[in-house]
Write an enzyme that holds these catalytic residues in place. Structure first.
Site, mmCIF file in Angstrom:
data_model
loop_
_atom_site.group_PDB
_atom_site.id
_atom_site.type_symbol
_atom_site.label_atom_id
_atom_site.label_comp_id
_atom_site.label_asym_id
_atom_site.label_seq_id
_atom_site.Cartn_x
_atom_site.Cartn_y
_atom_site.Cartn_z
ATOM 1 N N GLY A 11 -27.611 25.152 6.011
ATOM 2 C CA GLY A 11 -28.405 26.040 5.171
ATOM 3 C C GLY A 11 -29.825 25.597 4.884
ATOM 4 O O GLY A 11 -30.367 25.897 3.827
ATOM 5 N N ASN A 13 -32.550 26.729 6.380
ATOM 6 C CA ASN A 13 -33.362 27.945 6.307
ATOM 7 C C ASN A 13 -33.088 28.705 5.007
ATOM 8 O O ASN A 13 -34.007 29.279 4.416
ATOM 9 C CB ASN A 13 -33.097 28.841 7.520
ATOM 10 C CG ASN A 13 -33.941 28.449 8.724
ATOM 11 O OD1 ASN A 13 -35.142 28.276 8.618
ATOM 12 N ND2 ASN A 13 -33.303 28.291 9.869
ATOM 13 N N ILE A 92 -20.874 35.998 16.149
ATOM 14 C CA ILE A 92 -21.305 37.254 16.763
ATOM 15 C C ILE A 92 -20.718 38.451 16.004
ATOM 16 O O ILE A 92 -19.534 38.485 15.685
ATOM 17 C CB ILE A 92 -20.871 37.302 18.248
ATOM 18 C CG1 ILE A 92 -21.641 36.237 19.044
ATOM 19 C CG2 ILE A 92 -21.115 38.683 18.852
ATOM 20 C CD1 ILE A 92 -21.145 36.026 20.446
ATOM 21 N N LEU A 93 -21.600 39.409 15.722
ATOM 22 C CA LEU A 93 -21.185 40.683 15.131
ATOM 23 C C LEU A 93 -21.451 41.780 16.150
ATOM 24 O O LEU A 93 -22.330 41.645 16.999
ATOM 25 C CB LEU A 93 -21.983 40.961 13.855
ATOM 26 C CG LEU A 93 -21.865 39.925 12.732
ATOM 27 C CD1 LEU A 93 -22.860 40.224 11.627
ATOM 28 C CD2 LEU A 93 -20.447 39.886 12.171
ATOM 29 N N ASN A 107 -33.306 37.782 12.121
ATOM 30 C CA ASN A 107 -32.783 36.489 12.561
ATOM 31 C C ASN A 107 -33.959 35.604 12.970
ATOM 32 O O ASN A 107 -34.976 36.100 13.445
ATOM 33 C CB ASN A 107 -31.854 36.698 13.765
ATOM 34 C CG ASN A 107 -31.341 35.379 14.331
ATOM 35 O OD1 ASN A 107 -30.853 34.517 13.608
ATOM 36 N ND2 ASN A 107 -31.446 35.204 15.642
ATOM 37 N N HIS A 109 -34.930 32.664 15.635
ATOM 38 C CA HIS A 109 -34.454 32.039 16.878
ATOM 39 C C HIS A 109 -35.395 30.882 17.214
ATOM 40 O O HIS A 109 -36.615 31.033 17.142
ATOM 41 C CB HIS A 109 -34.455 33.073 18.011
ATOM 42 C CG HIS A 109 -33.976 32.510 19.310
ATOM 43 N ND1 HIS A 109 -32.642 32.260 19.558
ATOM 44 C CD2 HIS A 109 -34.650 32.128 20.424
ATOM 45 C CE1 HIS A 109 -32.521 31.752 20.773
ATOM 46 N NE2 HIS A 109 -33.719 31.659 21.310
#
Length: 207
Positions: A11, A13, A92-93, A107, A109
């Site tokens: 955590g 971020n 993954i969703l 998101n 990356h």
């Protein structure tokens, strides 16, 4: 605006988002809930230490991606999420979540998309690939989440130098410190201030 943060690990971020909110730099956004795909991760401690509600939605308790995605969508609706931020969320969703929250999920990356992104490019794998290719510049990208993995409209990018002698771990730390931790809270602020528009699959930031 209610910001819900999705996590799977330490955590860091998330912490930067919390710090930004405390400093009044989230554009009026408020982190109202942290959702973790795993129990006992340090991100949950960060939420607890800052009096933020947290929920564990454990991936392995669901039979497949569709069932997990349905549960996640229902939870996000229940939490009245205006913005959903992936902060080291490695589960993954499916597209049903994106459809329920179109251009409301972002998101970060750890590379400059469209380089070193897509399926299999996560965590240290990204930095290993960067070093293997020998590129001189890498960085981080904040993008909207769509059904295409790492393929959503790009909101912000920041470049980071690749140095001689870098290991994946050293490079990962530099990309976090010099890029990810800066542009993720910034993108959340811009969103909450209504300064991001999407047109023809591209995100435009009103500076």
């Amino acid at each position: 605006m209610n910001i819900v943060v999705l996590v799977s690990g330490g955590g860091t971020n998330l912490q930067k988002l919390i710090d930004a909110e405390k400093a009044g730099n989230l554009g009026g956004g408020k982190i109202t809930c942290v959702i973790s795909s795993k129990p006992d991760v340090y991100a949950l401690e960060r939420a607890k230490n800052n009096n933020i509600k947290s929920v564990v939605l454990e991936r392995k308790k669901y039979s497949d991606v569709a069932a997990y995605s349905k549960a996640m969508t229902e939870l996000l609706i229940e939490e009245k999420a205006d913005l959903v931020v992936y902060a080291g969320f490695l589960t993954i969703l499916d597209e049903s979540v994106c459809k329920a929250f179109p251009y409301k999920m972002m998101n970060v990356h750890p590379a400059l998309i469209p380089s070193f992104c897509g399926k299999g490019y996560y965590g240290l794998h990204v930095h290993e690939a960067v070093l293997e290719k020998g590129v001189k510049v890498t960085g981080a990208t904040v993008h909207f989440v769509t059904e295409e993995c790492d393929g959503g409209p790009i909101i912000l990018q920041k470049a980071v130098e690749v140095r001689n002698g870098d290991t994946p771990e050293i490079l990962q730390k530099r990309v976090m410190e010099e890029a990810e931790w800066l542009i993720l809270p910034e993108a959340a602020r811009l969103f909450c201030e209504g300064r991001i528009t999407v047109k023809d699959g591209k995100a435009y930031v009103d500076q």
